[in-house]
Design a protein around this motif. Structure first.
Motif, mmCIF file in Angstrom:
data_model
loop_
_atom_site.group_PDB
_atom_site.id
_atom_site.type_symbol
_atom_site.label_atom_id
_atom_site.label_comp_id
_atom_site.label_asym_id
_atom_site.label_seq_id
_atom_site.Cartn_x
_atom_site.Cartn_y
_atom_site.Cartn_z
ATOM 1 N N LEU A 1 13.652 61.084 95.035
ATOM 2 C CA LEU A 1 13.955 59.977 93.899
ATOM 3 C C LEU A 1 14.306 59.155 94.234
ATOM 4 O O LEU A 1 14.329 58.270 92.927
ATOM 5 N N THR A 2 15.006 58.825 95.506
ATOM 6 C CA THR A 2 15.653 57.456 95.513
ATOM 7 C C THR A 2 14.315 56.197 95.525
ATOM 8 O O THR A 2 14.527 54.998 94.771
ATOM 9 N N PHE A 3 13.276 56.678 96.333
ATOM 10 C CA PHE A 3 12.175 56.061 95.624
ATOM 11 C C PHE A 3 11.257 55.358 95.012
ATOM 12 O O PHE A 3 10.971 54.297 94.416
ATOM 13 N N ALA A 4 11.280 56.927 93.882
ATOM 14 C CA ALA A 4 11.216 57.047 92.603
ATOM 15 C C ALA A 4 11.721 55.881 91.624
ATOM 16 O O ALA A 4 11.800 55.173 90.428
ATOM 17 N N ALA A 5 13.392 55.848 91.864
ATOM 18 C CA ALA A 5 14.245 55.027 91.148
ATOM 19 C C ALA A 5 13.871 53.693 91.868
ATOM 20 O O ALA A 5 14.299 52.435 90.411
ATOM 21 N N SER A 6 13.575 53.209 92.884
ATOM 22 C CA SER A 6 13.612 51.980 93.327
ATOM 23 C C SER A 6 12.741 51.090 93.198
ATOM 24 O O SER A 6 11.952 49.766 92.150
#
Length: 495
Positions: A103-108
């Motif tokens: 999810l952090t990757f998707a947000a970034s």
């Protein structure tokens, strides 16, 4: 009232739906897999706690004859100290960390491309819809720490100023954890360093300083592992594939495979045909949505177009993704390693980034095709997630599988062993006649489950050494030809 309606906007609902898809990983806990390496890793963590020492390397030997690093057993040691020895706690810790990292990757990625909530929801839903990622998120494995670390590293790299502030320290720590988990991540090291070195928004001094910090922190974490390796003489434990350019090309396509449905029979072993018969017409529908080559072509088209995008962020993402894809394919192809899907952990995100950049290019160059592409993308994610739900229904009906890549679920192993410990003499032998329920997981449950605390139980794989005699012997077998349901049968042979 208006504020309430605003919260129910479509984009917010899509984000909630994507998060619910990730939350599904925490459901059906009685179906959590618990197979060979999981037992060894959790046992190693228990031994660290009991003896008060930190391991220098893994208990698991890789295909190249080298033991893996100690960071997974360190991780599981901390989890067990905080939440206890029950395997479910360690598994759910992995589920949470992997989901947060993705999810952090998707947000970034969303922030770097200056997109909106709907964009984030579509990317997150696509990641959550991968059956590979679903299964990997539900196991106490070592390799999963590579994917977790790489996901966080990529999120930092494609964000703002990766050479500045706390980011080099974080990158070094994550790289150190990944190297200490599995050496497959070595292909990512030159890509990481090259990416930091070409970040010309930072001064030369800052870039050199950042790279030095990353390398130093990663090396420091792996000092115990390096010392252990120096004392080790490696001998390849299993033959690999022949190295060739064809293998490199094949590896370039593999990240697209693990983003979808292709090759899922890997986890079912001999039960795949049973699953297809059980799924019926629904199973045939899933076959229509299995096209990794098309996904790979669209992804690489997006990455190549991204190199010439007007957005600097898009160019940087494309550069990082292409560098990762080529370096990892070269590493695996000429390393002669087998085509196991989990070897794609360092490159799992490449397909996602490529499809996102393809969508951005399509919106700019052919806007009429943008909406149909988004609808097709969402339909693909929905179908893949439907496969996950169907797979879980099958696993529940069959109580797992009788193959080695999923086997009898943790809950089934715990059920039969608790019954065994409570009903047989304290000194007994368990003859494991299943071939695909691993003695390493059985041993861990017996050693840590309170129901077995007063028992002295020996486990052997059938046929057992006849010199080992016990007052009581019981065979562990599969209850049926299909599925992973287990049954205890008194051993009529020699004890």
């Amino acid at each position: 009232m208006k504020a309430f309606v605003d919260r129910l906007r479509v984009d917010n609902l899509l984000v909630a739906l994507a998060l619910a898809m990730f939350a599904y990983r925490f459901a059906n806990r009685d179906l959590l897999p618990f197979i060979n390496d999981h037992g060894y890793l959790l046992s190693a963590a228990q031994n660290e706690i009991k003896h008060g020492k930190w391991a220098m390397q893994s208990p698991i030997v890789g295909t190249q004859g080298l033991r893996y690093g100690p960071t997974p057993s360190w991780f599981y040691r901390v989890v067990q100290m905080l939440f206890g020895a029950d395997p479910q706690a360690s598994i759910l810790a992995i589920t949470a960390l992997l989901s947060i990292s993705q999810l952090t990757f998707a947000a970034s990625l969303t922030r770097a491309l200056r997109e909106n909530k709907t964009f984030f929801a579509l990317v997150a839903a696509f990641i959550a819809s991968s059956p590979y990622q679903f299964i990997w998120s539900r196991g106490a494995w070592d390799n999963t720490l590579v994917e977790i670390s790489v996901s966080f590293m990529v999120a930092i790299l494609i964000g703002r100023a990766p050479n500045r502030s706390w980011r080099p320290l974080a990158l070094g720590a994550l790289l150190g954890v990944a190297v200490g988990a599995h050496l497959m991540v070595l292909s990512f090291v030159p890509v990481l360093i090259g990416f930091l070195a070409t970040d010309f928004s930072a001064s030369t001094k800052r870039r050199i300083s950042a790279i030095t910090i990353v390398v130093a922190v990663a090396a420091l974490i792996n000092v115990p592992y390096a010392l252990a390796l120096f004392r080790t003489h490696a001998h390849a434990s299993s033959p690999g594939e022949s190295a060739s350019l064809g293998r490199v090309f094949s590896e370039l396509l593999q990240p697209a495979r693990i983003s979808g449905l292709h090759g899922m029979q890997y986890f079912f072993d001999d039960a795949w045909s049973d699953f297809q018969d059980w799924a019926g017409d629904v199973g045939q529908l899933f076959d229509l949505f299995t096209f990794p080559l098309i996904i790979a072509v669209l992804s690489f088209a997006g990455l190549l177009n991204g190199l010439s995008a007007t957005s600097r962020s898009a160019r940087r993402i494309a550069f990082l993704a292409l560098g990762t894809a080529v370096a990892h394919a070269w590493f695996l192809g000429f390393g002669g390693l087998s085509l196991h899907p989990h070897y794609q952990y360092p490159a799992w995100w490449v397909t996602v980034a490529g499809l996102v950049l393809f969508a951005a290019w399509l919106r700019a160059s052919a806007p009429r095709l943008w909406n149909p592409f988004v609808v097709a993308f969402a339909l693909l994610s929905a179908t893949q997630f439907a496969f996950i739900v169907t797979m879980n229904a099958y696993l529940r009906d069959r109580v797992g599988t009788n193959g080695e890549h999923y086997s009898a679920p943790l809950a089934e192993q715990q059920r039969v062993l608790r019954n065994f410990c409570e009903t047989i003499p304290r000194q007994s032998r368990l003859v494991n006649a299943t071939n695909t329920v691993f003695s390493s997981t059985l041993r861990y449950i017996i050693d840590t489950d309170p129901a077995c605390a007063a028992s002295k139980i020996s486990i052997c794989d059938d046929p057992c050494d006849e010199s080992d005699r016990f007052d009581h012997a019981t065979r562990l077998e599969f209850a049926r030809d299909e599925g992973g349901a287990l049954v205890l049968i008194p051993d009529q042979g020699k004890k």
